[in-house]
Each structure stands twice: as C-alpha cells, then as structure tokens.
Design a protein around this motif. Structure first.
Motif, short mmCIF file in Angstrom:
data_model
loop_
_atom_site.label_atom_id
_atom_site.label_comp_id
_atom_site.label_asym_id
_atom_site.label_seq_id
_atom_site.Cartn_x
_atom_site.Cartn_y
_atom_site.Cartn_z
N SER A 68 0.80 -1.23 0.00
CA SER A 68 0.00 0.00 0.00
C SER A 68 0.83 1.27 0.00
N ASN A 69 2.00 1.24 0.60
CA ASN A 69 2.82 2.46 0.67
C ASN A 69 4.26 2.14 0.32
N PRO A 70 4.54 1.89 -0.97
CA PRO A 70 5.90 1.49 -1.36
C PRO A 70 6.91 2.59 -1.12
N GLN A 71 8.10 2.17 -0.74
CA GLN A 71 9.21 3.08 -0.52
C GLN A 71 10.33 2.78 -1.52
N PRO A 72 11.14 3.78 -1.87
CA PRO A 72 12.22 3.54 -2.82
C PRO A 72 13.13 2.41 -2.34
N GLY A 73 13.43 1.47 -3.23
CA GLY A 73 14.32 0.38 -2.90
C GLY A 73 13.68 -0.79 -2.19
N ASP A 74 12.37 -0.75 -1.93
CA ASP A 74 11.69 -1.90 -1.32
C ASP A 74 11.93 -3.15 -2.16
N GLN A 75 12.26 -4.26 -1.49
CA GLN A 75 12.47 -5.53 -2.16
C GLN A 75 11.35 -6.48 -1.79
N VAL A 76 10.68 -7.01 -2.81
CA VAL A 76 9.51 -7.87 -2.60
C VAL A 76 9.81 -9.25 -3.17
N GLN A 77 9.49 -10.27 -2.37
CA GLN A 77 9.71 -11.66 -2.77
C GLN A 77 8.57 -12.50 -2.21
N ALA A 78 8.31 -13.64 -2.82
CA ALA A 78 7.31 -14.57 -2.32
C ALA A 78 7.96 -15.92 -2.06
N ILE A 79 7.47 -16.62 -1.04
CA ILE A 79 7.93 -17.97 -0.70
C ILE A 79 6.73 -18.90 -0.79
N ALA A 80 6.83 -19.95 -1.62
CA ALA A 80 5.75 -20.93 -1.77
C ALA A 80 6.16 -22.23 -1.11
N GLN A 81 5.16 -22.89 -0.52
CA GLN A 81 5.43 -24.15 0.18
C GLN A 81 4.28 -25.10 -0.11
N GLY A 82 4.63 -26.29 -0.64
CA GLY A 82 3.61 -27.29 -0.93
C GLY A 82 2.99 -27.86 0.33
N ASN A 83 1.74 -28.36 0.20
CA ASN A 83 1.03 -28.90 1.37
C ASN A 83 0.82 -30.40 1.27
N THR A 84 1.55 -31.09 0.38
CA THR A 84 1.42 -32.53 0.25
C THR A 84 2.69 -33.21 0.73
N PRO A 85 2.60 -34.49 1.17
CA PRO A 85 3.80 -35.19 1.63
C PRO A 85 4.89 -35.26 0.58
N CYS A 86 4.49 -35.42 -0.70
CA CYS A 86 5.50 -35.53 -1.75
C CYS A 86 6.28 -34.24 -1.94
N SER A 87 5.70 -33.13 -1.57
CA SER A 87 6.39 -31.85 -1.73
C SER A 87 7.48 -31.64 -0.70
N ARG A 88 7.46 -32.51 0.34
CA ARG A 88 8.41 -32.39 1.45
C ARG A 88 8.32 -31.03 2.14
N ARG A 89 7.31 -30.26 1.73
CA ARG A 89 7.05 -28.96 2.35
C ARG A 89 8.29 -28.07 2.39
N GLN A 90 9.06 -28.14 1.34
CA GLN A 90 10.25 -27.29 1.26
C GLN A 90 9.86 -25.91 0.73
N PRO A 91 10.33 -24.85 1.36
CA PRO A 91 10.02 -23.51 0.86
C PRO A 91 10.74 -23.23 -0.45
N ILE A 92 10.01 -22.70 -1.42
CA ILE A 92 10.56 -22.38 -2.73
C ILE A 92 10.50 -20.86 -2.90
N PRO A 93 11.65 -20.19 -3.00
CA PRO A 93 11.64 -18.72 -3.13
C PRO A 93 11.42 -18.29 -4.58
N SER A 94 10.80 -17.14 -4.73
CA SER A 94 10.60 -16.55 -6.06
C SER A 94 11.76 -15.63 -6.40
N ASN A 95 11.65 -15.01 -7.55
CA ASN A 95 12.53 -13.90 -7.89
C ASN A 95 12.24 -12.72 -6.96
#
Length: 199
Positions: free
Chosen positions: A74-101
């Motif tokens: 809502s209130n971006p500042q110069p130089g703010d760095q934004v990233q997302a972390i996804a994590q699967g919810n199934t046993p096969c995914s091992r629930r490892q966090p996957i970072p975005s760009n």
C-alpha cells in the motif's frame, strides 16, 4: 531356471519419470517495477508444478507482509524488495520452501503544484467577467520534467498548457481543476472555485 516345476515369475520394468521441480515467479500487475509515491503496487504470483493450494508468504525487505496468490503493497518506498515464498502442502512436496525472484521497486516523486501566498495553487489573471479572456498559470517543482498541464474548467470544457488562456461565456461559480503530469507519468492536482459575475 525351472526347479521342481517352478519357474521365475513374470518380470517387467517400471520407469519412474522425474517430476519437474516446483517454481514460483512474481511480477507486478503493470509488469513494471516503477511506481509513483503514494501509489499502491499489486503483485501477482505464478506457480509451476505445485499441487493445489500451496501456501504463499510475501516478504517485503525480508519481513513477512502478506499471504495468498496476490499481494498489495500500500505504501511502497524507494528500494523496497519484494519476494514470495511458496510451500507445498502434500507429503511428496516435502514442504520445502521455494523462493521466487525478487523485485526491487523504483518509486518516483510526484510533481508539486506550489501554493500561492494568497491561497490556492494557481494564478488567475484578467477580469472575471463573462466573455473576457483570462489566463491560468501555475508553478510546478519536483517530479521529472517536462510537465504536461491539463485544466478542467468546470463546465465540461478543458484546456492544456501553462499558461492557458480561456474564456467563460456566462456568469457562475466554476470549480477549476489543474492536473499536472510529469515525464514519469506521476500526477498531482489542485481544484479552486472561480466565480464569474455580470458587469
């Protein structure tokens, strides 16, 4: 080999294909990492090779700031760095966090319409009499020149430029609005009532 009437059971080959690795990428809704000060920025995550309903956490400068497929800063500042972390919810995914760009924001200053000592933010020169020409002008600083000037005369008409010469055909009070846009597309505005009277 056969032995006592027994032979080897049927044999087959099972091929296990590798699963494409999950991935997450983010981008702004406009596709640009640039914005104007005070303007919210919408981010959207795109997921590849995830099972349904993974959890997504948004980070701003490394600090958790939201969840879900989309996120509004809502209130971006110069130089703010934004990233997302996804994590699967199934046993096969091992629930490892996957970072975005990571997206680093550029936040541009808005142009500023300078206030006048007499009040308001633009000058009206001439006689406020219907049918006579008047001149509208303003002083603007900040932002990124060159500026573009758009005048809403309050009666369905408009004008461009600074100064702008206009005429009102009839008496009345008109709310004159000036919108200034700079070379980055950032805008500022100001509205002043202007009253015209008969002679």
């Amino acid at each position: 080999s056969p032995c006592c009437g027994w032979s080897d059971p049927y044999r087959d080959t099972i091929v296990v294909l590798p699963t494409p690795p999950p991935a997450i990428t983010i981008q702004t809704a406009t596709g640009s990492g640039e914005t104007c000060e005070g303007s919210p920025v919408v981010f959207v995550a795109q997921l590849q090779n995830f099972a349904p309903n993974p959890s997504i956490t948004w980070l701003v400068n490394g600090t958790p700031a939201g969840t879900g497929v989309s996120f509004i800063l809502s209130n971006p500042q110069p130089g703010d760095q934004v990233q997302a972390i996804a994590q699967g919810n199934t046993p096969c995914s091992r629930r490892q966090p996957i970072p975005s760009n990571t997206i680093t924001l550029t936040v541009h200053d808005r142009p500023q319409i300078q206030p006048l000592a007499t009040g308001g933010c633009f000058t009206i020169s001439g006689n406020l009499i219907p049918g006579e020409l008047i001149t509208l002008s303003a002083t603007v600083t900040g932002g990124q020149p060159p500026y573009r000037y758009y005048w809403d005369l309050g009666d369905g008409r408009g004008a461009v430029g600074n100064p702008a010469t206009v005429m009102y055909p009839s008496a009345g009070t008109y709310r004159v609005r000036l919108v200034v846009e700079d070379d980055n597309g950032c805008t500022s505005s100001n509205t002043v009532p202007v009253s015209y009277t008969h002679l």
